[in-house]
Design an enzyme around this catalytic site. Structure first.
Site, PDB file in Angstrom:
ATOM      1  N   SER A   8       0.908  -0.949   0.159  1.00 43.73           N
ATOM      2  CA  SER A   8       0.296   0.048  -0.045  1.00 43.73           C
ATOM      3  C   SER A   8       0.692   0.984  -0.126  1.00 43.73           C
ATOM      4  CB  SER A   8      -0.935  -0.071   1.291  1.00 43.73           C
ATOM      5  OG  SER A   8      -1.688   1.094   1.681  1.00 43.73           O
ATOM      6  N   HIS A  31      -1.215  -1.091  -4.102  1.00 42.29           N
ATOM      7  CA  HIS A  31      -2.620  -1.102  -3.871  1.00 42.29           C
ATOM      8  C   HIS A  31      -2.383   0.284  -3.179  1.00 42.29           C
ATOM      9  CE1 HIS A  31      -6.038  -2.414  -1.403  1.00 42.29           C
ATOM     10  NE2 HIS A  31      -5.914  -1.751  -0.651  1.00 42.29           N
ATOM     11  N   ASP A  33      -5.154   3.528  -1.846  1.00 41.69           N
ATOM     12  CA  ASP A  33      -5.690   3.805  -1.187  1.00 41.69           C
ATOM     13  C   ASP A  33      -6.734   4.986  -0.763  1.00 41.69           C
ATOM     14  OD1 ASP A  33      -5.982   1.677   0.490  1.00 41.69           O
ATOM     15  OD2 ASP A  33      -3.838   2.060   1.431  1.00 41.69           O
ATOM     16  N   MET A  35      -9.452   7.546  -0.454  1.00 39.49           N
ATOM     17  CA  MET A  35      -9.964   8.597   1.141  1.00 39.49           C
ATOM     18  C   MET A  35     -10.990   9.631   0.376  1.00 39.49           C
ATOM     19  SD  MET A  35      -8.182   6.688   3.951  1.00 39.49           S
ATOM     20  CE  MET A  35      -6.987   4.981   4.197  1.00 39.49           C
ATOM     21  N   HIS A  64      -8.029   1.066  -3.931  1.00 37.55           N
ATOM     22  CA  HIS A  64      -8.930   0.141  -2.977  1.00 37.55           C
ATOM     23  C   HIS A  64     -10.377   1.775  -2.398  1.00 37.55           C
ATOM     24  CE1 HIS A  64      -9.584  -0.912   1.476  1.00 37.55           C
ATOM     25  NE2 HIS A  64     -10.583  -0.827   0.827  1.00 37.55           N
ATOM     26  N   MET A  66     -12.245   3.474  -0.386  1.00 35.22           N
ATOM     27  CA  MET A  66     -12.379   3.916   0.897  1.00 35.22           C
ATOM     28  C   MET A  66     -13.608   5.281   0.246  1.00 35.22           C
ATOM     29  SD  MET A  66     -10.152   2.457   3.058  1.00 35.22           S
ATOM     30  CE  MET A  66      -8.486   2.649   2.143  1.00 35.22           C
ATOM     31  N   MET A 135     -11.074  -6.904   5.639  1.00 32.98           N
ATOM     32  CA  MET A 135     -10.591  -5.609   6.567  1.00 32.98           C
ATOM     33  C   MET A 135     -10.029  -6.681   7.923  1.00 32.98           C
ATOM     34  SD  MET A 135      -9.617  -3.324   4.480  1.00 32.98           S
ATOM     35  CE  MET A 135      -9.594  -2.358   5.522  1.00 32.98           C
ATOM     36  N   ASP A 173      -6.261  -6.848   3.714  1.00 34.81           N
ATOM     37  CA  ASP A 173      -6.051  -5.514   4.738  1.00 34.81           C
ATOM     38  C   ASP A 173      -5.803  -5.202   6.203  1.00 34.81           C
ATOM     39  OD1 ASP A 173      -5.017  -2.941   3.572  1.00 34.81           O
ATOM     40  OD2 ASP A 173      -6.155  -2.696   2.629  1.00 34.81           O
TER      41      ASP A 173
END
Length: 222
Positions: A8, A31, A33, A35, A64, A66, A135, A173
């Site tokens: 990540s 990866h 993330d 957000m 990913h 979120m 998760m 993760d």
């Protein structure tokens, strides 16, 4: 069953993302993330950053999301060329439709579950997925400790996937490091997000190789 290591970049030097991606070139995926400070209490990057790093990344991007309203925003990441896009089950209004749309646009479709989200209501979605993300920390921040009870959710997911003869990766993760990857692999996971364990290592390539070796050894014992 192969083992995949997906570092990540949340834990990387964000002032030098291109260089940081080169440091993990021996990994299977990077990866990313995303957000929005609404679905989770943190704000990172969005589509423009993903579009900027896609052409220069030496490995595929595993996005990913979120975020709230992934039904609206997730397809844009697939259209941009992201090789895998994960939406959260808790945020999607129509997960089956969204999973199909991601595949139609050329991306692998993936769905994530928070630690407190039960797998059972989402079993009908599994045939539409290429990956299920379990998760093992509360989403939003890196560096958290692995939540041990999530191993049972991983085992249940692996059991259902195998019983139905589905070709679905199980990703974990949160808190993945040498001390936890073996237990997660023994439970049935095959794809591992590691942040601090890779980017804070003196030699990220060696850290990736070590994690992969531990995961493969755990699978061989099963």
């Amino acid at each position: 069953m192969g083992i995949r290591i997906t570092p990540s970049i949340l834990n990387s030097d964000v002032s030098n993302l291109r260089g940081e991606l080169d440091r993990i070139a021996t990994a299977d995926w990077a990866h990313i993330d995303v957000m929005d400070n609404h679905f989770v209490p943190n704000l990172t990057w969005g589509l423009p950053v993903v579009e900027a790093i896609l052409p220069v990344s030496p490995i595929p991007l595993d996005i990913h999301l979120m975020i709230e309203d992934p039904d609206r925003w997730a397809p844009a990441y697939a259209e941009a060329g992201a090789q895998s896009v994960t939406f959260h089950a808790e945020a999607a209004s129509a997960p089956i439709r969204l999973a199909r749309e991601l595949r139609r646009l050329g991306s692998r479709s993936a769905m994530a579950l928070k630690p407190t989200t039960d797998l059972e209501p989402f079993l009908p979605v599994l045939p539409e997925l290429d990956m299920l993300l379990v998760m093992t920390v509360e989403p939003g921040f890196g560096g958290q400790s692995f939540i041990e009870p999530m191993l049972e959710k991983i085992r249940r997911a692996r059991s259902v996937i195998d019983e139905r003869d589905l070709d679905i990766w199980i990703q974990v993760d949160g808190g993945i490091k040498p001390e936890t990857i073996e237990r997660a692999a023994e439970a049935g996971a095959d794809t591992f997000v590691a942040g601090t364990a890779v980017f804070r290592a003196d030699d990220p390539a060696a850290a990736i190789a070590h994690l992969r070796e531990l995961g493969e050894a755990a699978h061989a014992r099963c």
